[in-house]
Write a protein that holds these residues in place. Structure first.
Motif, PDB file in Angstrom:
ATOM      1  N   THR A 132       0.854  -1.183   0.000  1.00 17.34           N
ATOM      2  CA  THR A 132       0.000   0.000   0.000  1.00 17.34           C
ATOM      3  C   THR A 132       0.897   1.243   0.000  1.00 17.34           C
ATOM      4  O   THR A 132       2.106   1.154   0.263  1.00 17.34           O
ATOM      5  N   ILE A 133       0.306   2.382  -0.259  1.00 17.55           N
ATOM      6  CA  ILE A 133       1.078   3.624  -0.255  1.00 17.55           C
ATOM      7  C   ILE A 133       1.686   3.859   1.122  1.00 17.55           C
ATOM      8  O   ILE A 133       2.855   4.226   1.244  1.00 17.55           O
ATOM      9  N   ARG A 134       0.920   3.632   2.186  1.00 21.62           N
ATOM     10  CA  ARG A 134       1.430   3.829   3.543  1.00 21.62           C
ATOM     11  C   ARG A 134       2.578   2.861   3.839  1.00 21.62           C
ATOM     12  O   ARG A 134       3.578   3.247   4.439  1.00 21.62           O
ATOM     13  N   ARG A 186       6.387   9.582  14.573  1.00 20.34           N
ATOM     14  CA  ARG A 186       6.256  11.033  14.756  1.00 20.34           C
ATOM     15  C   ARG A 186       6.074  11.736  13.416  1.00 20.34           C
ATOM     16  O   ARG A 186       5.277  12.665  13.290  1.00 20.34           O
ATOM     17  N   LEU A 187       6.812  11.272  12.423  1.00 18.62           N
ATOM     18  CA  LEU A 187       6.697  11.878  11.090  1.00 18.62           C
ATOM     19  C   LEU A 187       5.303  11.705  10.493  1.00 18.62           C
ATOM     20  O   LEU A 187       4.768  12.616   9.869  1.00 18.62           O
ATOM     21  N   LEU A 188       4.734  10.520  10.688  1.00 14.61           N
ATOM     22  CA  LEU A 188       3.444  10.198  10.074  1.00 14.61           C
ATOM     23  C   LEU A 188       2.268  10.392  11.026  1.00 14.61           C
ATOM     24  O   LEU A 188       1.131  10.045  10.684  1.00 14.61           O
ATOM     25  N   ASN A 189       2.560  10.928  12.226  1.00 18.84           N
ATOM     26  CA  ASN A 189       1.525  11.196  13.232  1.00 18.84           C
ATOM     27  C   ASN A 189       0.747   9.955  13.647  1.00 18.84           C
ATOM     28  O   ASN A 189      -0.485   9.977  13.742  1.00 18.84           O
ATOM     29  N   ASN A 203       3.782   1.615  17.609  1.00 19.48           N
ATOM     30  CA  ASN A 203       3.169   0.289  17.453  1.00 19.48           C
ATOM     31  C   ASN A 203       2.496   0.142  16.091  1.00 19.48           C
ATOM     32  O   ASN A 203       2.493  -0.947  15.503  1.00 19.48           O
ATOM     33  N   THR A 204       1.927   1.223  15.586  1.00 23.43           N
ATOM     34  CA  THR A 204       1.305   1.191  14.260  1.00 23.43           C
ATOM     35  C   THR A 204       2.370   0.986  13.192  1.00 23.43           C
ATOM     36  O   THR A 204       2.172   0.216  12.243  1.00 23.43           O
ATOM     37  N   ILE A 205       3.502   1.653  13.357  1.00 25.83           N
ATOM     38  CA  ILE A 205       4.605   1.483  12.414  1.00 25.83           C
ATOM     39  C   ILE A 205       5.115   0.047  12.466  1.00 25.83           C
ATOM     40  O   ILE A 205       5.383  -0.563  11.424  1.00 25.83           O
ATOM     41  N   ASN A 206       5.211  -0.510  13.663  1.00 23.25           N
ATOM     42  CA  ASN A 206       5.637  -1.903  13.809  1.00 23.25           C
ATOM     43  C   ASN A 206       4.685  -2.841  13.065  1.00 23.25           C
ATOM     44  O   ASN A 206       5.123  -3.776  12.382  1.00 23.25           O
ATOM     45  N   ARG A 207       3.384  -2.567  13.167  1.00 19.25           N
ATOM     46  CA  ARG A 207       2.397  -3.394  12.459  1.00 19.25           C
ATOM     47  C   ARG A 207       2.552  -3.247  10.949  1.00 19.25           C
ATOM     48  O   ARG A 207       2.534  -4.238  10.211  1.00 19.25           O
ATOM     49  N   PRO A 249      13.185  14.617   9.061  1.00 26.28           N
ATOM     50  CA  PRO A 249      12.591  15.676   8.245  1.00 26.28           C
ATOM     51  C   PRO A 249      11.172  15.309   7.834  1.00 26.28           C
ATOM     52  O   PRO A 249      10.832  14.150   7.735  1.00 26.28           O
ATOM     53  N   ARG A 250      10.370  16.298   7.594  1.00 27.01           N
ATOM     54  CA  ARG A 250       9.002  16.053   7.158  1.00 27.01           C
ATOM     55  C   ARG A 250       8.948  16.086   5.636  1.00 27.01           C
ATOM     56  O   ARG A 250       8.351  16.966   5.038  1.00 27.01           O
ATOM     57  N   ALA A 251       9.628  15.124   5.034  1.00 24.18           N
ATOM     58  CA  ALA A 251       9.665  15.036   3.576  1.00 24.18           C
ATOM     59  C   ALA A 251       8.339  14.487   3.073  1.00 24.18           C
ATOM     60  O   ALA A 251       7.752  13.611   3.681  1.00 24.18           O
ATOM     61  N   ARG A 252       7.896  15.021   1.972  1.00 27.14           N
ATOM     62  CA  ARG A 252       6.662  14.528   1.364  1.00 27.14           C
ATOM     63  C   ARG A 252       6.998  13.294   0.545  1.00 27.14           C
ATOM     64  O   ARG A 252       7.834  13.327  -0.351  1.00 27.14           O
ATOM     65  N   LEU A 253       6.340  12.203   0.866  1.00 24.83           N
ATOM     66  CA  LEU A 253       6.561  10.954   0.148  1.00 24.83           C
ATOM     67  C   LEU A 253       5.401  10.724  -0.800  1.00 24.83           C
ATOM     68  O   LEU A 253       4.249  10.839  -0.426  1.00 24.83           O
ATOM     69  N   SER A 254       5.728  10.400  -2.006  1.00 18.62           N
ATOM     70  CA  SER A 254       4.700  10.127  -2.992  1.00 18.62           C
ATOM     71  C   SER A 254       4.761   8.652  -3.366  1.00 18.62           C
ATOM     72  O   SER A 254       5.624   7.925  -2.915  1.00 18.62           O
ATOM     73  N   ALA A 255       3.839   8.255  -4.189  1.00 19.94           N
ATOM     74  CA  ALA A 255       3.859   6.879  -4.680  1.00 19.94           C
ATOM     75  C   ALA A 255       5.155   6.650  -5.435  1.00 19.94           C
ATOM     76  O   ALA A 255       5.674   7.562  -6.082  1.00 19.94           O
TER      77      ALA A 255
END
Length: 119
Positions: free
Chosen positions: A5-7, A26-29, A33-37, A88-94
């Motif tokens: 997925t994009i995320r 922190r970057l993705l708010n 635990n969500t990142i771990n999943r 950094p709060r870089a914008r990630l695209s597909a």
């Protein structure tokens, strides 16, 4: 193989750059635990053993591009050096399509040298 997925691509790209789960969260708010999943789902989708293996497979399959890693690196060098170490709060695209890679049956086979091709 299912695609990410994009995320999941965002998380894997940030992990490839070396961020911890807490920094990515922190970057993705979201919580760590969500990142771990998300990473566990990435490992399962890609058939990866661990974080490094998932990054290698992601780069090979085109889920992570070197240009995305370059954008994150550029954003990281633009921030001031004093103060807390925040990603950094870089914008990630597909991900962009990967060009120049061989396709078909022999895609995983290394290219032959000229002496091998002549033999």
């Amino acid at each position: 193989m299912r695609s990410l997925t994009i995320r999941q691509r965002q998380v894997l790209t940030l992990a490839a750059f070396g961020y911890t789960n807490a920094q990515i969260g922190r970057l993705l708010n979201v919580r760590a635990n969500t990142i771990n999943r998300h990473l566990s789902e990435v490992y399962a989708t890609l058939g990866a053993r661990d974080r490094a293996n998932a990054v290698a497979i992601g780069i090979h399959s085109g889920d992570i591009t070197l240009s995305e890693l370059g954008r994150i690196a550029a954003a990281a060098t633009d921030r001031p050096t004093d103060g807390p170490s925040e990603p950094p709060r870089a914008r990630l695209s597909a991900p962009e399509p990967v060009s120049g890679l061989p396709e078909g049956r022999d895609a995983d086979r290394p290219p032959q040298s000229r002496t091998d091709a002549a033999a």
